[in-house]
Write an enzyme that holds these catalytic residues in place. Structure first.
Site, short mmCIF file in Angstrom:
data_model
loop_
_atom_site.label_atom_id
_atom_site.label_comp_id
_atom_site.label_asym_id
_atom_site.label_seq_id
_atom_site.Cartn_x
_atom_site.Cartn_y
_atom_site.Cartn_z
N ASN A 143 16.58 0.13 -7.36
CA ASN A 143 16.15 0.32 -8.76
C ASN A 143 17.19 -0.13 -9.78
OD1 ASN A 143 18.10 2.37 -8.89
ND2 ASN A 143 16.63 4.03 -8.62
N GLY A 165 24.77 1.54 -11.81
CA GLY A 165 23.76 1.68 -10.77
C GLY A 165 23.57 3.08 -10.21
N ASP A 167 22.21 6.86 -9.85
CA ASP A 167 20.85 7.30 -10.10
C ASP A 167 20.63 8.73 -9.64
OD1 ASP A 167 20.65 7.01 -7.30
OD2 ASP A 167 19.78 5.00 -7.48
N ASP A 332 21.83 17.44 -27.85
CA ASP A 332 22.83 16.51 -28.37
C ASP A 332 22.85 16.54 -29.90
OD1 ASP A 332 24.66 14.19 -27.87
OD2 ASP A 332 23.14 13.14 -29.03
N GLU A 361 25.28 20.88 -28.97
CA GLU A 361 26.55 20.18 -29.21
C GLU A 361 26.87 20.29 -30.70
OE1 GLU A 361 28.60 15.79 -28.66
OE2 GLU A 361 26.58 15.98 -29.48
#
Length: 616
Positions: A143, A165, A167, A332, A361
């Site tokens: 993926n 990469g 995941d 966030d 946050e």
């Protein structure tokens, strides 16, 4: 996420222009994709995106479901349908029917029976472990390049600011490792789709609120990982962003309403000074640039004052709790969004899931700024934020000074801890602050690899035994180090052994250095002990002014206590222990949690350099 997160992205994204042409979809897109019966809020907003849908008349015939209102937005390609779902409504498929000329279009909308989440809110009994999925482990290399995305960005581990990469599958494959640390909850940086130029590996530029980024996996992969974590007794906290989207979100090509975003032409950028939100003397100009400015040019600012926008966001968070069974949320950039709207969101989640915990946050360098945002704050003169937990940035900023790992600054030693905690009276509930030494937006606590672990061990011992909810950042147990200077990627490194081609694995003792194993074993020993310590999870805190560099504090619950003693100097210190008689009576014997050794409390005690004891 703060001003430093995407410093290298700014210049490259500034040139992006917003298309004025609507981007129509071939098939109707409905959000949320489905819903449930028996929810606390009977009102459901359905957003339908389809060419020229605005003025069409939907027909819905379903027992227990009625149309409250239809909202025809500015864009011809959006329509909002507000449904009233009766408590008597049964699971099934609701057909939303439209007559388009001589043709009839049916949009099936599934109403499911609830699988009521059985969550235990994360709290001070937990130890959170923050993971950036792209940098942790690549469990499914297939993926790494997804053809269906508009912006295909190949994984390149040589680029600190590119995708590497990692995941969701990689995280699931290493849940055993995470469990071995003593962690009880994991917080992943955002996993939703970021189909952005340059890849947006960090996840903070959402382009689809209902889809996991396919380079991280699928919605089913995410749910499966959560299920496997739950089997180990590990909670999962989902990172969400309501303040902004990514500039490549479809709403930017075709805004549902003219006021869907703040400053839709992108002519303002936030000033990153959160003090303006609670500053009694703030100018209108500065306040406006804080709450209405785009976070960065690649992250346009949503307008939560638009009631349809905040309804969409509230439903989205509830959808993920219900669908994925997440145990908590980390929000966030919480103060950059509209205060009243965010308070209404938190109240809505609490109505649906009483006791649910959400951490915001709130990046302030002082306790007052942070405490302003906690629920029931007496210093917030505007509203009750309803935010139960806030992130303890003041303690993070103090840590390097207290434990001497940052040689660039004058160190106050352990006096810095005493002074910092003495201000906790400003918090309505100091046990509901998320305390940490480092995270994905900061320098690593260790700027470089140390020769010995004396100071590091003291910092870890403090983190795991002080008040509040402790949070580790992935790799902290492996002595990951570095500064953000030059690139955020330098504090978001890959874990060795998590990616194809790695020749050794830090996930195993054999793949770690002797110093790494010493660090891992020390942290893990305290973390596992902490799992069953009600005194740490629920107890009060009492501390003594540091004397001769020795800092002593007690955690107490009922008639039991744990006492932590630290020598914050590089010298051997001899000290009269009668001053601590109220928490450590002379002549009593205690056991050190880390070494298992019995220690008798004498009138005079000697402590070697950087010695730390956790006595129970």
């Amino acid at each position: 996420m703060t001003r430093n997160i995407l410093s290298l992205l700014l210049a490259s994204i500034c040139a992006i222009t917003i298309s004025a042409k609507p981007k129509a979809t071939v098939s109707p897109v409905v959000e949320p994709p489905m819903w449930w019966t028996g929810m606390a809020d009977r009102s459901l907003q359905i957003m339908v995106n389809y060419p020229e849908i605005r003025n069409l008349e939907p027909r819905i015939e379903y027992a227990g479901v009625s149309v409250d209102s239809i909202v025809r937005l500015d864009s011809p390609n959006y329509q909002l349908i507000y449904l009233n779902i009766s408590p008597d409504a049964k699971p099934g498929t609701i057909d939303i029917a439209y007559q388009i000329g001589k043709k009839r279009m049916k949009i099936p909308f599934e109403l499911r029976e609830r699988n009521t989440p059985e969550f235990t809110p994360f709290d001070a009994s937990d130890l959170l472990y923050l993971i950036m999925p792209d940098r942790f482990a690549d469990g499914n290399p297939s993926n790494n390049d997804v053809a269906s995305l508009k912006h295909r960005v190949e994984a390149n581990r040589m680029n600190p600011n590119g995708r590497h990469g990692g995941d969701i599958c990689g995280i699931e494959q290493h849940l055993g490792y995470i469990d071995s640390i003593g962690v009880t909850a994991i917080w992943l940086t955002p996993v939703l789709e970021n189909d952005m130029p340059h890849g947006s590996y960090h996840g903070y530029a959402t382009t689809n609120y209902y889809r996991v980024d396919p380079r991280l996996g699928s919605n089913d992969d995410y749910k499966h990982m959560i299920g496997q974590a739950h089997k180990r007794g590990i909670k999962v906290v989902m990172d969400m962003i309501f303040n902004h989207t990514g500039v490549a979100h479809k709403w930017m090509d075709d805004m549902p309403a003219a006021n869907w975003y703040n400053n839709p032409k992108g002519d303002k950028m936030t000033n990153f000074s959160l003090s303006t939100v609670n500053d009694p003397y703030a100018s209108d100009y500065d306040f406006d640039h804080t709450v209405n400015g785009w976070f960065v040019p690649s992250m346009p600012d949503l307008n939560q004052r638009n009631p349809h926008v905040i309804k969409y966001l509230i439903q989205n968070s509830i959808w993920w709790i219900e669908e994925a069974q997440i145990d908590g949320i980390r929000m966030d950039t919480h103060p950059y969004a509209d205060m009243e709207a965010m308070a209404s969101w938190l109240a809505a989640v609490e109505r649906q899931y009483p006791g649910y915990n959400i951490v915001g946050e709130c990046w302030y360098g002082n306790v007052a700024g942070s405490a302003f945002w906690q629920k029931n704050s007496k210093i917030n003169r505007f509203t009750n934020s309803n935010l139960k937990t806030v992130m303890d940035f003041p303690t993070m900023m103090m840590a390097r000074e207290a434990f001497g790992s940052d040689t660039r600054k004058y160190s106050q030693g352990l006096n810095a801890i005493y002074e910092r905690l003495s201000q906790d009276y400003l918090y309505p509930d100091p046990m509901k602050v998320l305390t940490f030494l480092e995270n994905h937006d900061s320098d690593r606590f260790l700027l470089s690899l140390p020769d010995n672990l004396g100071q590091w061990k003291q910092a870890v011992a403090f983190l795991l035994t002080t008040r509040g909810i402790p949070q580790l950042y992935y790799g902290q147990e492996l002595l990951m180090n570095g500064s953000k200077e030059g690139s955020d990627g330098y504090v978001r490194k890959d874990v060795k052994g998590g990616f194809p081609g790695d020749t050794s694995s830090e996930f195993t003792p054999e793949g770690r250095t002797q110093l790494q194993n010493e660090a891992f074993d020390y942290l893990s020993r305290i973390a596992h002990w902490r799992r069953s310590s009600d005194i740490i999870a629920k107890g009060s805190l009492k501390h003594f002014i540091p004397y001769k560099g020795i800092y002593v504090y007690e955690r107490r619950l009922g008639d039991k206590n744990v006492v932590i003693v630290m020598n914050g100097t590089d010298d051997t210190i001899s000290i009269d222990f009668e001053r601590y008689n109220e928490v450590l009576p002379i002549g009593t014997t205690r056991t050190d949690v880390v070494t298992g050794k019995n220690i008798t409390i004498n009138e005079v005690m000697n402590f070697s350099p950087r010695k730390t004891l956790i006595l129970e």
